[in-house]
Structures are given as structure tokens and as C-alpha cells.
Design an enzyme around this catalytic site. Structure first.
Site, PDB file in Angstrom:
ATOM      1  N   GLN A 109     -44.757 -14.339 -38.507  1.00  0.00           N
ATOM      2  CA  GLN A 109     -44.005 -13.354 -38.812  1.00  0.00           C
ATOM      3  C   GLN A 109     -43.484 -12.602 -37.246  1.00  0.00           C
ATOM      4  O   GLN A 109     -42.997 -11.656 -37.334  1.00  0.00           O
ATOM      5  CB  GLN A 109     -45.017 -12.352 -39.528  1.00  0.00           C
ATOM      6  CG  GLN A 109     -45.425 -12.647 -40.842  1.00  0.00           C
ATOM      7  CD  GLN A 109     -46.519 -11.667 -41.335  1.00  0.00           C
ATOM      8  OE1 GLN A 109     -46.473 -10.810 -41.975  1.00  0.00           O
ATOM      9  NE2 GLN A 109     -47.873 -11.930 -41.145  1.00  0.00           N
ATOM     10  N   ASN A 110     -43.934 -13.400 -36.391  1.00  0.00           N
ATOM     11  CA  ASN A 110     -43.632 -13.163 -35.033  1.00  0.00           C
ATOM     12  C   ASN A 110     -42.100 -13.610 -34.524  1.00  0.00           C
ATOM     13  O   ASN A 110     -41.586 -14.641 -35.142  1.00  0.00           O
ATOM     14  CB  ASN A 110     -44.688 -13.477 -33.955  1.00  0.00           C
ATOM     15  CG  ASN A 110     -46.031 -13.020 -34.519  1.00  0.00           C
ATOM     16  OD1 ASN A 110     -46.254 -11.997 -34.868  1.00  0.00           O
ATOM     17  ND2 ASN A 110     -46.835 -13.838 -33.608  1.00  0.00           N
ATOM     18  N   ASP A 112     -41.250 -13.595 -31.114  1.00  0.00           N
ATOM     19  CA  ASP A 112     -41.091 -13.767 -29.917  1.00  0.00           C
ATOM     20  C   ASP A 112     -40.904 -14.934 -29.341  1.00  0.00           C
ATOM     21  O   ASP A 112     -41.057 -15.277 -28.272  1.00  0.00           O
ATOM     22  CB  ASP A 112     -42.588 -12.858 -29.392  1.00  0.00           C
ATOM     23  CG  ASP A 112     -43.798 -13.461 -30.030  1.00  0.00           C
ATOM     24  OD1 ASP A 112     -43.768 -14.983 -30.658  1.00  0.00           O
ATOM     25  OD2 ASP A 112     -44.942 -13.098 -30.206  1.00  0.00           O
ATOM     26  N   HIS A 127     -39.407 -13.468 -40.015  1.00  0.00           N
ATOM     27  CA  HIS A 127     -38.880 -12.469 -39.617  1.00  0.00           C
ATOM     28  C   HIS A 127     -37.696 -12.431 -38.502  1.00  0.00           C
ATOM     29  O   HIS A 127     -37.324 -11.564 -37.842  1.00  0.00           O
ATOM     30  CB  HIS A 127     -39.836 -11.228 -39.163  1.00  0.00           C
ATOM     31  CG  HIS A 127     -40.649 -10.882 -40.334  1.00  0.00           C
ATOM     32  ND1 HIS A 127     -41.824 -10.351 -40.244  1.00  0.00           N
ATOM     33  CD2 HIS A 127     -40.576 -10.656 -41.643  1.00  0.00           C
ATOM     34  CE1 HIS A 127     -42.484  -9.865 -41.113  1.00  0.00           C
ATOM     35  NE2 HIS A 127     -41.747 -10.017 -42.243  1.00  0.00           N
ATOM     36  N   CYS A 159     -17.299 -18.215 -40.002  1.00  0.00           N
ATOM     37  CA  CYS A 159     -16.635 -17.403 -41.239  1.00  0.00           C
ATOM     38  C   CYS A 159     -16.129 -15.984 -40.901  1.00  0.00           C
ATOM     39  O   CYS A 159     -15.920 -15.445 -41.617  1.00  0.00           O
ATOM     40  CB  CYS A 159     -17.889 -17.198 -42.180  1.00  0.00           C
ATOM     41  SG  CYS A 159     -19.146 -15.831 -41.832  1.00  0.00           S
ATOM     42  N   GLY A 196     -54.375 -13.809 -37.351  1.00  0.00           N
ATOM     43  CA  GLY A 196     -53.956 -12.325 -36.635  1.00  0.00           C
ATOM     44  C   GLY A 196     -52.778 -11.629 -37.424  1.00  0.00           C
ATOM     45  O   GLY A 196     -51.878 -11.144 -36.791  1.00  0.00           O
ATOM     46  N   SER A 198     -52.451  -8.711 -40.778  1.00  0.00           N
ATOM     47  CA  SER A 198     -53.218  -7.893 -41.612  1.00  0.00           C
ATOM     48  C   SER A 198     -52.803  -8.049 -42.960  1.00  0.00           C
ATOM     49  O   SER A 198     -53.525  -7.626 -43.840  1.00  0.00           O
ATOM     50  CB  SER A 198     -52.996  -6.377 -41.380  1.00  0.00           C
ATOM     51  OG  SER A 198     -51.704  -6.319 -41.077  1.00  0.00           O
TER      52      SER A 198
HETATM   53 ZN    ZN Z   1     -20.752 -16.863 -40.521  1.00  0.00          ZN
END
Ligand code: ZN
Length: 254
Positions: A109-110, A112, A127, A159, A196, A198
Site C-alpha cells: 500500500q506504500n 514510496d 496505491h 491517448c 506493518g 492496520s
Molecule cells: Zn492514455
């Protein structure tokens, strides 16, 4: 070490599983100096949550989004500027688990990029990744530095759709390719390491439940209890940067 028995038990479960996946969250990067969003010391706890309608505001005014992104406030949000953060032993341990063929895929979900820097290859960034940009129409992803930004908002070369940061905003749907991959991997998995996080943000939070429902096991690595703790098969109560290197040693020894 207070949690060595849990580590041994978790190693046994992992080694008797066929398809091990990991789900990581902000806790993994805390030891790299990146403050989490939620919880004690979290950026949102301190400064308030970002607008819940961030994505709608972006769609209404992509140029304004870009002007703000490029403006002086842009680096305020993270404890250490994200560019200077380095992977910690937890990231490296996960890369090693993939290298020795035990970990099949890492879902994070990080945003970084630290798992990639640490050497993990098969990474699904649920994410997004703050080093990338993404076209909102065709979903193509680009390196952050690949547009000259003379004209805002930048347009997709494939596009001509509007391009935004790849990191998913509040109110923005998780890109469908990513969501599909996550579900495929969780569907295949009989053992998931939840590290790590929740485990309250969907859809990431539903992946361990999928594994559990199909008869698989959940191993939690987290210094604190989470929403998932009650249904986990083993809970290792320690920071991942401390526990995961020990865990890898235990796997290698078994
Ligand atoms: Zn595009």
C-alpha cells in the site's frame, strides 16, 4: 527475543505453504523515516486528513492540481523527503525472501518505491508509486521525469488523456489492472504475510480475508494489534525491520 517462538511457528507455516504472498503497509517504511498517515505520530493525525474529494477536485481542475503539485508546498508532507528515504532491513528481508523463491509476490500500500529500491521484483503497488505518473484514461504509467511540464496538465502520448501522479488519491478508484492482479494473487495464495498495516483500508484489507476464507493462513508482523489480529494464525509483535531479518534466517535454517 520475546517473539522467537512466533517466528519459528511462522517459518513452519510458510515452508509448508505453496504460494506465499505479502501485503505491506506504512509500518514497513516507518523505520526508513517515512511517517505513517494514521495512528500516533501520523501525518493525518497531526495535520488532518487530506480532502476526501481529492480526485474529484483533480478531475474538475487538472491544471490547478499540477500547479499545486509543482509549487513550493509539494514536499511538506513526508517526515523525510521521500527522495532521501532508504530501504531498511525489513525491505531487504522481503527482497531476499523473493530471491530464495519463497515469496511469490509482494502487494504494497506504500507509494514510496522502497521495496523496488531494496530489490523486490514482483511488486504490486495497490496505491500507486509516487515516482510514476499515470494517464487517467488508458492507465499507461510513466516515469515521473518523462514530461517537460511546459504545458499543464501533461497529456498522455498514447491517448491524449490527462496525466496525474500514479499515487491513488482519496475518492479515486484503485486502477482496475492493479485490483485484478491483487485478487488473482490472493486467490492463488494459501499463506499471506500482513506486515506493518492496520488492515483497515479496502480493498487491501480484503485480501487477507480472501486467503483465510479459502483455507489459507495469515501471519501478522506488527508491533501493535490490528483489526485482523483475531483471525491471524500467528502474530509477531515486533517492527518489521527487526523481525523480518530474523525470520529470513529462520527460513534459511529450516
Ligand atoms: Zn492514455
Amino acid at each position: 527475543m520475546a517473539y522467537i517462538n512466533e517466528i519459528r511457528e511462522a517459518a513452519k507455516l510458510v515452508l509448508s505453504s505453496n504460494y506465499v504472498v505479502a501485503l505491506t503497509g506504512a509500518g514497513v517504511s516507518v523505520e526508513s523515516g517515512i511517517a505513517p498517515f494514521r495512528g500516533p505520530g501520523g501525518l493525518w493525525t497531526k495535520y488532518g486528513e487530506p480532502p476526501m474529494n481529492g480526485y474529484r477536485r483533480f478531475l474538475a481542475d487538472p491544471k490547478g492540481y499540477w500547479e499545486e503539485r509543482l509549487g513550493p508546498r509539494k514536499r511538506r508532507r513526508l517526515g523525510i523527503p521521500i527522495n532521501e528515504a532508504k530501504p531498511n532491513p525489513g525491505h531487504f528481508a522481503l527482497a531476499e525472501m523473493e530471491g530464495i523463491g519463497i515469496l511469490k509476490v509482494l502487494i504494497t500500500q506504500n507509494v514510496d518505491n522502497l521495496h523496488i529500491v531494496a530489490g523486490s521484483r514482483n511488486v504490486i503497488e495497490i496505491h500507486g508509486n509516487s515516482y510514476k505518473l499515470r494517464c487517467v484514461d488508458c492507465g499507461a504509467r510513466f516515469d515521473r521525469d518523462s514530461f517537460d511540464l511546459l504545458e499543464l496538465p501533461p497529456k498522455c502520448p498514447n491517448c491524449t488523456g490527462v496525466v496525474k501522479g500514479d499515487a491513488v488519491m482519496f475518492g479515486e478508484p484503485i486502477p482496475s489492472d492493479i485490483l485484478r492482479k491483487c485478487k488473482e494473487e490472493a486467490g492463488r495464495s494459501d499463506c499471506i504475510l500482513v506486515i506493518g498495516t492496520s488492515a483497515i483500508v479496502h480493498p487491501a484489507a480484503s485480501l487477507p480475508l480472501m486467503v483465510k476464507r479459502s483455507g489459507g493462513v495469515i501471519i501478522e508482523v506488527n508491533p501493535r494489534r490490528s483489526e485482523l489480529s483475531d483471525i491471524c494464525d500467528v502474530c509477531i509483535r515486533a517492527p518489521s525491520g527487526e523481525a523480518l531479518p530474523v525470520f529470513v534466517l529462520e527460513l534459511a535454517r529450516a
